[in-house]
Structure formats: structure tokens, C-alpha cells
Write a protein that holds these residues in place. Sequence first.
Motif, mmCIF file in Angstrom:
data_model
loop_
_atom_site.group_PDB
_atom_site.id
_atom_site.type_symbol
_atom_site.label_atom_id
_atom_site.label_comp_id
_atom_site.label_asym_id
_atom_site.label_seq_id
_atom_site.Cartn_x
_atom_site.Cartn_y
_atom_site.Cartn_z
ATOM 1 N N GLN A 74 20.537 -55.604 -56.688
ATOM 2 C CA GLN A 74 21.131 -56.449 -55.647
ATOM 3 C C GLN A 74 20.461 -56.134 -54.323
ATOM 4 N N THR A 75 20.501 -57.134 -53.453
ATOM 5 C CA THR A 75 19.942 -56.898 -52.125
ATOM 6 C C THR A 75 21.034 -56.292 -51.256
ATOM 7 N N ARG A 86 23.248 -55.675 -48.088
ATOM 8 C CA ARG A 86 23.496 -56.559 -46.954
ATOM 9 C C ARG A 86 22.837 -55.945 -45.712
ATOM 10 N N LEU A 117 17.989 -66.411 -44.347
ATOM 11 C CA LEU A 117 18.701 -65.132 -44.190
ATOM 12 C C LEU A 117 20.209 -65.328 -44.111
ATOM 13 N N ASP A 118 20.627 -66.587 -44.076
ATOM 14 C CA ASP A 118 22.039 -66.895 -43.925
ATOM 15 C C ASP A 118 22.848 -66.200 -45.025
ATOM 16 N N GLY A 119 23.855 -65.452 -44.623
ATOM 17 C CA GLY A 119 24.699 -64.776 -45.603
ATOM 18 C C GLY A 119 24.123 -63.449 -46.058
ATOM 19 N N ARG A 120 22.875 -63.159 -45.654
ATOM 20 C CA ARG A 120 22.266 -61.883 -46.056
ATOM 21 C C ARG A 120 22.240 -60.878 -44.914
ATOM 22 N N ALA A 121 22.305 -61.399 -43.661
ATOM 23 C CA ALA A 121 22.250 -60.515 -42.497
ATOM 24 C C ALA A 121 23.422 -60.798 -41.572
ATOM 25 N N GLU A 128 13.907 -62.657 -50.770
ATOM 26 C CA GLU A 128 14.902 -61.686 -51.224
ATOM 27 C C GLU A 128 14.241 -60.544 -51.999
ATOM 28 N N ARG A 158 14.260 -56.663 -50.903
ATOM 29 C CA ARG A 158 14.741 -55.640 -51.841
ATOM 30 C C ARG A 158 13.717 -54.536 -52.023
#
Length: 546
Positions: free
Chosen positions: A430-431, A433, A454-458, A535, A539
Motif C-alpha cells: 500500500q502507499t 498516506r 495526488l487527490d486523496g493521497r496527500a 503511485e 511507493r
Amino acid sequence: MTSPLARLEVRDPAGVFAARQLGHGLAGLLGLDRQDQVRVATALSEIGRSAVTAGLSAVLTFGVGDAELVLAVTMDGDPPADGIASAGRLMDQVTVEGNVVRMTKRRPPGVRPDRRLVSEQLAAARSQSALDELRRQNQDLITALDDLGRQKDQLVLLNAELQETNQGVMAMYDELSSELEQTNRGVVALYAELDETSERLRAASESKDRFWANVSHELRTPLNSIIGLTRLLAEPDPDGGALDPERLYQVELIRNSGGTLLALVNDLLDVAKAESGQLHTDPAHVDLAALFGRLRGLARPMAQDKPVTVTVDAAGAPATVLTDEVALTGILRNLLSNGIKYTDRGEVRLSVRVSGRRLEIIVADTGIGIPAGLTSHVFEEFYQVPGVRRGGTGLGLPYARRLSRILGGDLTLTSEPGAGTTVVLDLPLQTPRLGTVLLADDDERFRGILRGLLDGRADTVLQAADGSQALAMTKDHPVDLVLADMRMPGLDGGALLARLPPAIPAIIVTSADVPPPPRAAALLRKDELTAERLEFTIRAVIGGPS
Ligand code: ADP
């Protein structure tokens, strides 16, 4: 305890002189040094003078305590302040009680004044004239000047000594600083040498990579021709003519050797590519069940000739993993083939374990194992355990480890001689957050695209239009990752990365066809950018080996 010694009345200037002389004389009899004798005399004459000037008369009483000379001056009025102040500077202690001034001066203990001498002093003091006093004072002055002269000489001597010491210190300092300078020069030279050596090493490593890549290419072409030609030779020609069995056998031998040589060259090429960072990855959500199926089919025939079971157990595996399928297949095929190669009986088993945010793929065998102390060497290029030649090049494991790291994972090996070997491939599943990501690109539209990806990841995405703006932002915000364009006005991507704090990982995202700057953790091409690729790269960069 004070015992009286002498008494004197002071009413006029003559009395003041007498007091002065008596003080001098008695101090001498009591063993005070010359300077203290003058001090006592002067204190008395000052007290007497101030009294006479003020129109008072005074009675002086001399006494001796155990360790001091005691003087009491009784006046017929308030003792004038100026006299007391002068006496205060000359005597050890001066106190005033009503119209009595009491003064003391320390004296050497044990000196008992002779009564007769005291009376003589008293008589002399009373009978002395102003002229006597002048002579006396002149004498005091001469003595004081002599003392001063001696002190001056001493001072000169001291100064000379001090100067000598200073010279010594200076010489020592000079010596030390020249030593320091020499040491510094040595250190600078050493650093220069170090820089030169690392530059030479870098150049050597680059030319090694180039050499491998070129040699591998040059070798592959003729080898492929040889193999192709042997295949043609082995086949019957259209006229039905065939090689006699002996010739056919020889041609097959050539073909086999050609094949082995080609495998070796391919290994070399793979390693060279991976080393020079040219290995192209194509991340996608890889179907693990399908991949394992293919591996099973690939590995089983390798164990055909010996009592070794090959098990590929997908239990517990996630359906897919975001990675590069070719690289993952390459690693696992390598591990399985090693397991089978170095196992004579028993099992080679591939299994899967999910551990937190990581995926572990385990290849365990019941083979010959690796002697303790040699397990760390097997990841070195061309290393093979001595005495265990079973074909191969010694490039398999180092290449597999390199690939694992490109995938953001790592490879670890444990082994027990005679019992077997276990190799674990650990991959990010998994990446993590991200907190704050900083985008540095002068193209606003492209920043928008990255933002969207990047939305939702940062948690926070900061944007900078050039390198200097980006650099300033890293000073004001804690940044977890930088995505930077190569070509920017002012401070470009390479310069930005060179100045970025080393703790901040940076990925270059560029449309320019340039090699990544050495500080970059990875490079992404704008024309190939996909959510998966971004992603996967994040990772590999952030969620490296755990
Ligand atoms: P090779 O081509 O020789 O197999 P590798 O790099 O794959 O090269 O491995 C290096 C060496 O490590 C091998 O030569 C072998 O001695 C040892 N080795 C690798 N895997 C195993 C294993 N599963 N069991 C025992 N020894 C192994």
C-alpha cells in the motif's frame, strides 16, 4: 588586653611633630617594618594636625595588645573628620567613640618593647625641634624613594620576565599554528585526493556499465546467428538430405553451448541495464494468481529429473499487486530456479504472507544450503559458493535484489547448510498516506494534473512555479515529498534538487529527454504519467524496504 606604653599631649605644631616622631619610634620598637612605621607616624601626625588646626588639644596614649599597636587620641571636642579619614587609609582599624579616636595596627607578635628605650623615645620626641622633624621627614622621604626605586627595579625585572614568557608563549603559538596549518593542508590534500578517487570510481563504474551493455549487444547478435544457423543445419533440407547422426550430435552440441552462452550474455545485459538505471518499468495491477500459475508451469519441468516437489502456493495472496510484472516474474523465476538447482531432494515452495503494509513472497527449499558467513556474499556479482558449481553465472541473486529495490522492496536470504535456504522478497503493498507534497513546475496546467492525481493521497499539496519558490516553501513547511520539473525558469530542477535538504525525497517529472540528476530518487516521463505509475513510483521512493 592592652597595656599602656606612653602618653603625649598635643596642643601645637611642635606637639604634632613630637607625636609623629614618637609614633615612628614606638612602631620601630614593636617590630613593625619601615613602611608601617611611616604609616603609623603619618596617621598620628594627621590626627594631631587636624586637631591643632581645629583649635583642639589632644592626648595620645600608646598601648600594646597581643598582636597590635593600639593608639587612643582623646580630644577636647569632636575629632575632625579629615584627620580621621587620613588615618583610616593608613591604619588597620580606626573607630571613633565620642571624642576619642581609637586606632590599631597589626604588629609581629612576641616583641616586648624595652621600657627604657620607650622612655628615651618619649624624651627625644618631646625635645625635638621642627628642624629635627624636617630632617627626619626628609630621611623618610629618601627611604621611601629608595623603596620606590627598588620596587621599580623589581617591576622592570618582572616586566622582562613577563616579556620572556610572552615570547615563549608566542613561539609556542607560532609552532602550534604552523602545525595546525600543516595538518589543515594535509586534510585539504586528503579531501582533494578523496574527491579525485571518487570521481575516478564513478567514471570507472560508468565505463564498466557501458562496457557491459556494449559487449552484451555485440555478443548477442552473432550468438543469435549461430543458434539460428545450427537450427537450420539440424533440420533436413528440402531435398530430403539429412546430417548423419554423428554430425547432428555435434551440431546439437554447438546449439546447446550457444544457448548457454546467450543466457549468460542476457544475464549480463540485464544486470548492466539495472545498474545504469535504464531499466524501464511498466507498473500495473498484476494478477497474482495468474502470475503464480505461469511460474508453476515454468518451474516444474526444471525439477523433472529429481525427487523434488515444486509447490507454488497462492493462499493468502491479495488478488493484485501494483508492480512491474516483468521484473516480479524475473525475480521469482530466478529464486525458484536457484531453489531447484541447489536442492537434490525434498521441496521448493513459494508462499505468500501479508505483513502490515507489505507483501512477502517466500521461496524456501530443502536443499544443500549455504555455509554460515557466506550468505552475505551471494548478493555480490559473480560470487558463487566455492565447491558448489552447478552452472550459472553468479549474477542471478544480485540482479534479483536490484530488481526488488527498483520495485521499492528488498530481498533477504537465510540458510542452514544441509537443511535448506529461504529467500524473502518483500514488496510495498500500500502507499503510505503522504503529509505534504510540493509540486515545482512552471506549467500551471501540469501542476493541476499532478494535483488531481495526488487527490486523496496527500493531506496538503503546495505549488511552486520555479525552483527558488519551491526552495523557499521547504523552509516554511515540513515537506514529505517533492515532485519537480527539470526545466524551470531561474532555478531549474537539477539545481533545486542539489539544494534541497537531503532528508526530503524528490522525484523528477519531466518531458525533457535527460538523465535524472543524481539526487533524484526516481524519474517520471510526463508523456507516460498515469495514476498507477505515479503511485508505484511514490511507493518505491517513500515506502522503501521496511
Ligand atoms: P548462480 O547463477 O551461480 O546460481 P546466483 O547469483 O543466483 O548465481 O547465486 C549465487 C550463489 O549463491 C550460487 O552460486 C550458489 O552458490 C548460492 N545459492 C543461491 N541460491 C541458493 C540456494 N537456494 N541454495 C543454496 N545455494 C544457493
